[in-house]
Design a protein around this motif. Structure first.
Motif, PDB file in Angstrom:
ATOM      1  N   PRO A 119       0.837  -1.207   0.000  1.00  0.00           N
ATOM      2  CA  PRO A 119       0.000   0.000   0.000  1.00  0.00           C
ATOM      3  C   PRO A 119       0.872   1.258   0.000  1.00  0.00           C
ATOM      4  O   PRO A 119       1.940   1.238   0.586  1.00  0.00           O
ATOM      5  CB  PRO A 119      -0.777  -0.111   1.314  1.00  0.00           C
ATOM      6  CG  PRO A 119      -0.744  -1.561   1.672  1.00  0.00           C
ATOM      7  CD  PRO A 119       0.565  -2.072   1.136  1.00  0.00           C
ATOM      8  N   ASN A 124      -0.898  -0.822  -4.228  1.00  0.00           N
ATOM      9  CA  ASN A 124      -1.764  -1.943  -4.588  1.00  0.00           C
ATOM     10  C   ASN A 124      -3.237  -1.579  -4.421  1.00  0.00           C
ATOM     11  O   ASN A 124      -4.103  -2.441  -4.483  1.00  0.00           O
ATOM     12  CB  ASN A 124      -1.426  -3.176  -3.753  1.00  0.00           C
ATOM     13  CG  ASN A 124      -1.743  -2.985  -2.281  1.00  0.00           C
ATOM     14  OD1 ASN A 124      -1.988  -1.866  -1.818  1.00  0.00           O
ATOM     15  ND2 ASN A 124      -1.738  -4.068  -1.529  1.00  0.00           N
ATOM     16  N   GLN A 125      -3.526  -0.314  -4.213  1.00  0.00           N
ATOM     17  CA  GLN A 125      -4.891   0.147  -3.958  1.00  0.00           C
ATOM     18  C   GLN A 125      -5.488   0.791  -5.200  1.00  0.00           C
ATOM     19  O   GLN A 125      -4.813   1.551  -5.894  1.00  0.00           O
ATOM     20  CB  GLN A 125      -4.892   1.180  -2.823  1.00  0.00           C
ATOM     21  CG  GLN A 125      -4.241   0.705  -1.546  1.00  0.00           C
ATOM     22  CD  GLN A 125      -5.093  -0.299  -0.825  1.00  0.00           C
ATOM     23  OE1 GLN A 125      -6.240  -0.038  -0.488  1.00  0.00           O
ATOM     24  NE2 GLN A 125      -4.539  -1.479  -0.588  1.00  0.00           N
ATOM     25  N   GLU A 182      -8.016  -2.875  -2.075  1.00  0.00           N
ATOM     26  CA  GLU A 182      -6.917  -3.622  -2.681  1.00  0.00           C
ATOM     27  C   GLU A 182      -7.330  -4.125  -4.057  1.00  0.00           C
ATOM     28  O   GLU A 182      -8.425  -4.643  -4.244  1.00  0.00           O
ATOM     29  CB  GLU A 182      -6.511  -4.786  -1.793  1.00  0.00           C
ATOM     30  CG  GLU A 182      -5.279  -5.499  -2.297  1.00  0.00           C
ATOM     31  CD  GLU A 182      -4.749  -6.558  -1.349  1.00  0.00           C
ATOM     32  OE1 GLU A 182      -3.973  -7.406  -1.813  1.00  0.00           O
ATOM     33  OE2 GLU A 182      -5.128  -6.546  -0.163  1.00  0.00           O
TER      34      GLU A 182
END
Length: 172
Positions: free
Chosen positions: A55, A58-59, A72
């Motif tokens: 993070p 990956n969001q 996610e």
């Protein structure tokens, strides 16, 4: 899911084709001493090994009750976010800036995590570049600079540091 702050939501609402809301950086590097002609290709291969970002990298965005939230990305595709490219000959700074200008004018895809990185080879004088672009709702300019510096080292012998998307976020 985490709701974006009002300021970060504002960056998304204000964004238009003529007014992108991303921050970016262009770094120019020289080949290390003794590096062979395939150095940048090998570097790209090693960077691709970091295919599970941390993070906030990956969001992706989602909307719930009229507000943007981070969730996610379960279908993360590294090939969309990290690209290895080569400049056309003669590989001058002019060609580099032309490529970066074209990439910078494109908005980030809101269906995916809002960042991309381009490793660019073929620059005269045994040089290569890294162009990174991140939406302002993900990270501000100062935070982006801090992340970039964390992924670099003043020691020329220290190599194989992970890319910015592979570092676990610092606790506040």
């Amino acid at each position: 899911m985490k709701t974006l702050s009002p300021v970060d939501q504002l960056f998304l609402y204000l964004e238009k084709r003529q007014q992108p809301m991303h921050v970016a950086g262009l770094q120019l590097f020289s080949f290390p001493e003794g590096a062979g002609p395939k150095y940048v290709s090998e570097l790209a291969r090693s960077i691709r090994e970091y295919s599970s970002p941390e993070p906030p990298f990956n969001q992706r965005l989602t909307r719930r009750f009229g507000q943007y939230q981070w969730m996610e990305d379960q279908q993360f595709d590294m090939d969309h976010h990290f690209r290895h490219e080569a400049l056309p000959k003669p590989g001058r700074i002019r060609e580099l800036l032309s490529l970066v200008s074209a990439e910078h004018s494109n908005l980030l895809d809101r269906e995916r995590p809002l960042w991309e990185a381009h490793l660019i080879e073929g620059i005269r004088g045994r040089q290569f570049a890294l162009y990174t672009k991140v939406h302002h709702s993900v990270v501000d300019g100062i935070s982006a600079m801090r992340m970039g510096m964390r992924a670099l080292s003043p020691d020329p012998e220290e190599r194989d540091l992970p890319p910015v998307w592979a570092y676990k976020p610092k606790k506040r």
